[in-house]
Design a protein around this motif. Structure first.
Motif, short mmCIF file in Angstrom:
data_model
loop_
_atom_site.label_atom_id
_atom_site.label_comp_id
_atom_site.label_asym_id
_atom_site.label_seq_id
_atom_site.Cartn_x
_atom_site.Cartn_y
_atom_site.Cartn_z
N LYS A 227 -13.48 63.71 -12.02
CA LYS A 227 -14.93 63.20 -11.82
C LYS A 227 -15.02 62.24 -10.80
N GLU A 228 -15.82 62.30 -9.83
CA GLU A 228 -16.08 61.57 -8.79
C GLU A 228 -16.72 60.37 -9.09
N ASN A 229 -17.29 60.23 -10.18
CA ASN A 229 -18.12 58.98 -10.67
C ASN A 229 -17.58 58.43 -11.67
N ARG A 230 -16.32 58.65 -12.36
CA ARG A 230 -15.91 58.03 -13.50
C ARG A 230 -15.37 56.62 -13.02
N VAL A 231 -14.50 56.61 -12.17
CA VAL A 231 -13.91 55.16 -11.73
C VAL A 231 -14.69 54.52 -10.55
N ALA A 232 -15.27 53.46 -10.84
CA ALA A 232 -15.87 52.90 -9.87
C ALA A 232 -15.25 51.83 -9.17
N GLU A 233 -14.41 50.94 -9.95
CA GLU A 233 -13.68 49.82 -9.22
C GLU A 233 -12.56 49.46 -10.15
N ILE A 234 -11.31 49.21 -9.56
CA ILE A 234 -10.06 48.98 -10.19
C ILE A 234 -9.88 47.48 -9.78
N SER A 235 -9.69 46.50 -10.54
CA SER A 235 -9.40 45.15 -10.15
C SER A 235 -7.95 44.70 -10.74
#
Length: 729
Positions: free
Chosen positions: A29-37
């Motif tokens: 899914k292109e929209n699942r992961v928005a940001e990883i910190s």
């Protein structure tokens, strides 16, 4: 905003790496992961951070509890805080429960109805190597949520749960799986207030396929058919409360005669029997197929093991016939070792094939509905997802399009679906932008691109028609109106203020275009107009002379402007800018009989050798080859076939189908296309139809100087271009 600690029931199975793999997996899914910190780690890479954190956890050898803290932060539906706000919230909550200095990996997810953050925290301090387990952290987290909602102006949520743990688990089951729980069935079918004795209660429960009995210091209610149990206190009737109402508990002495039983039916306000039967049938087929595959794989494993045993037995019998062999003992050992290897190989292959076969799993009812809606676009399936719970009447101040009329709940054809959520929200990904359709409105995510916003407007026009309702920020509304006017999209708005602004902007835009088209004058035009003013008398005299000679039957050559071509007002420098000339009166053609008798040869002779050979068809003043005409036809067929699948492709027509409406027609320039080195001009009419015209090199050069939307006039004799592009000096 709410927070939740996700407990690991078995600490020995806890794995920080597996948790991070799950929360950072995009799942196609292109929209699942928005940001990883990544926080408090020496590396900014997720893979290296996992290795570093697990190495830190291994340094603590005394802790036997779970060394990983999985925290979930969830926001209200429709809330989309900025990335800076989300990072600040994550930092303040971790600090409040004592994990400010601990290593952690945070991932923002956008694939569900509610924006949420997964935080994987290492409980082991990276320097002290001590394990930190916050005491009563749920109370601290709830207080922090209330504080952050006030600080960042978020929607208020309920942080005081009044439900028992059993009721909360039942709600989770219905929310995640979409299947009615036993607690909900008991509450719906049984009325504890209407009974006055234990025998009446037993009779009422038995008719529903239930039985109440003692267990420990309390009471449980058991489903007779499935054996499922739940505490009586989970439905609000504890042992003490029932004994106060009915007296001391007495067990059931009558035989149980059930009229109905608890069934794992879907939770929905619509009739879902037909679709649920299809789900059960598919689930049964998958189970039968898996059973068949497992049976075949077991038979294959047993056959390979049996063959290996037979080979070993044959070798031993052959070895037995040999006499006085000093290596017989070693050979027996070798045969036995080979047998064990063959058996292990057969078992290993069986395990790998079983794992491969388990890829096709039985999925839950809600997951099946999501898959079915995304693959087939069935509006009945979407309706089930959207109506399985009570509708949320909360007003969300999101940037969205809607209509006062109920639109058909269908998926927009041609748009790429990223995912379908468990609430029936269809998430589209268009031009690096996210557009969410919940059946009642189209919501546009923050940071939408210009192309994405245009796609959202066209999708709203397809779903709701030409009259739309806008909601959201003033900046969003302004961008939508400006884009509607700029692209010429035929929509209006319900809000009279927004509609008036659109009309004013459209009027202003039309006025500016007319002003630009009327004042676009180049240097050569100014020079010619000055020369014409100095030679007015001379041109009038010559024009009169040519008109007189026309009456006597001679050739009259004039310009469209009325100025003769032989006038000396035009020099070689501006000769290419002269208008087209025409012969207004035809003269007699010289034939062979007009020749005098004194001529030696009175016959006619071909003079085509003096002309340049021209082949092709004349289209609007230019000679077009047959290849270009075929290329135009091929391009039109291709675009019209795609318009049946993609909603925003306009209808394309051949230039012969263009109705000039008399002598001319004004269209707007929409670009050039090149098919096999043939130039095709795309011109848009007032009713949003694209006319495809193959053009010559000269007209192509003029059109390439135009901007999209420039006015172009088509006549039977040619194409007149009015460009708004500024000329670079």
């Amino acid at each position: 905003m709410i927070t939740k600690k996700v407990d690991m029931k078995n600490a020995s199975k806890s794995s920080f790496s597996r948790l991070v793999d799950y929360i950072s997996d995009s799942q196609a899914k292109e929209n699942r992961v928005a940001e990883i910190s990544i926080t408090n780690c020496n590396s900014n890479s997720v893979e290296w951070a996992k290795i570093e954190i697990e190495a830190t956890q291994k340094l603590n050898t005394r802790a036997v509890s779970d060394k990983t803290y999985h925290l979930l932060i969830s926001f209200r539906p429709g809330e989309q805080p900025s990335l800076e706000t989300l990072k600040a919230i994550e930092s303040e909550i971790c600090k409040s429960i004592g994990y400010e200095e601990h290593q952690r990996i945070s991932v923002i997810h956008n694939d569900t109805d509610d924006l949420h953050i997964h935080i994987a925290i290492n409980k082991i301090h990276p320097e002290k190597l001590t394990l930190h387990e916050p005491y009563n952290d749920y109370y601290t987290r709830d207080q922090m949520c209330v504080y952050l909602e006030e600080k960042y102006n978020l929607e208020k949520d309920n942080h005081q749960s009044k439900k028992s743990k059993g009721q909360s688990n039942a709600n989770d089951m219905e929310r995640i799986a979409g299947i009615e729980s036993l607690i909900t069935y008991i509450k719906r079918e049984c009325d504890f207030e209407l009974v006055s004795t234990w025998q009446e209660l037993h009779k009422n429960l038995n008719e529903k396929g239930l039985d109440i009995k003692l267990k420990g210091n309390g009471l449980i209610i058991e489903d007779i058919k499935t054996g499922l149990t739940t505490k009586a206190s989970s439905i609000g009737y504890s042992k003490s409360k029932l004994e106060t109402q009915l007296g001391i508990f007495t067990p059931n002495k009558e035989p149980i005669k059930a009229v109905k039983n608890y069934r794992r039916n879907p939770v929905s306000y619509l009739d879902s029997r037909a679709i649920y039967s299809k789900y059960l049938s598919e689930k049964k087929n998958n189970r039968d197929n898996n059973s068949k595959i497992y049976k075949e794989l077991r038979a294959k494993r047993d056959r390979l093991i049996e063959e290996a045993k037979k080979r070993a037995k044959l070798k031993r019998e052959v070895l037995k016939l040999t006499k006085s062999n000093p290596f017989k003992k070693n050979l027996y050992s070798s045969i036995n070792a080979t047998l064990l290897k063959d058996i292990e190989r057969a078992k290993g292959n069986y395990q790998q094939e079983i794992l491969a076969a388990k890829i096709i799993k039985n999925i839950s009812w809600l997951d099946w509905l999501k898959k079915e809606a995304q693959q087939t676009g069935d509006k009945n399936v979407l309706a089930l997802l959207r109506n399985r719970t009570e509708s949320d009447n909360t007003t969300h101040h999101s940037n969205s399009f809607s209509s006062k009329y109920n639109a058909d709940e269908k998926i927009v054809p041609g748009a790429r679906i990223d995912t379908v959520t468990k609430k029936g929200n269809v998430v589209y990904r268009v031009a690096n932008s996210t557009i969410i359709d919940d059946g009642k409105k189209l919501t546009v995510s923050n940071g939408v691109t210009s192309n994405g916003l245009e796609a959202a407007i066209l999708m709203a026009q397809y779903r709701y028609g030409n009259k739309l309702a806008l909601s959201g920020t003033d900046d969003f509304k302004r961008k939508v109106i400006e884009l509607v006017v700029k692209k010429g999209i035929k929509v209006t708005f319900n809000d009279p203020i927004i509609e008036k602004y659109r009309q004013n902007l459209e009027t202003q835009n039309d006025r500016q275009q007319r002003h630009r088209s009327g004042t676009t004058v180049n240097r050569f035009t100014r020079e010619r107009s000055g020369e014409r003013n100095t030679s007015t008398a001379r041109t009038r005299t010559r024009e009169t002379k040519f008109k007189r000679t026309a009456l006597s039957g001679t050739i009259n050559i004039r310009r469209n402007t009325g100025i003769p071509i032989t006038g000396r007002s035009n020099t070689v420098r501006s000769l290419s800018e002269l208008s087209m000339d025409s012969i207004t009166q035809r003269t007699e053609v010289l034939l062979s009989r007009n020749a005098g008798n004194d001529l030696e040869e009175r016959g006619t002779r071909d003079t085509s050798s003096m002309r340049r050979p021209v082949s092709g068809t004349r289209i609007f003043g230019g000679i077009i080859s047959d290849d270009a005409i075929l290329a135009a036809k091929k391009y039109i067929e291709e675009r019209n076939s795609k318009s049946n699948k993609i909603f925003d492709i306009k209808k394309h027509i051949h230039y012969n189908e263009l109705n000039l409406g008399g002598t001319s027609k004004t269209v707007s320039y929409s670009g050039m296309r090149y098919i096999n080195n043939n130039a095709l001009a795309l011109l848009k009419t007032g009713d949003d139809i694209i006319v495809v015209i193959p053009v010559s090199k000269a007209i192509e050069t003029k059109l390439r100087k135009c901007a999209i939307g420039d006015s172009i006039t088509i006549t039977k004799g040619g194409i007149k271009v009015t460009s708004t592009k500024k000329v670079k000096r």
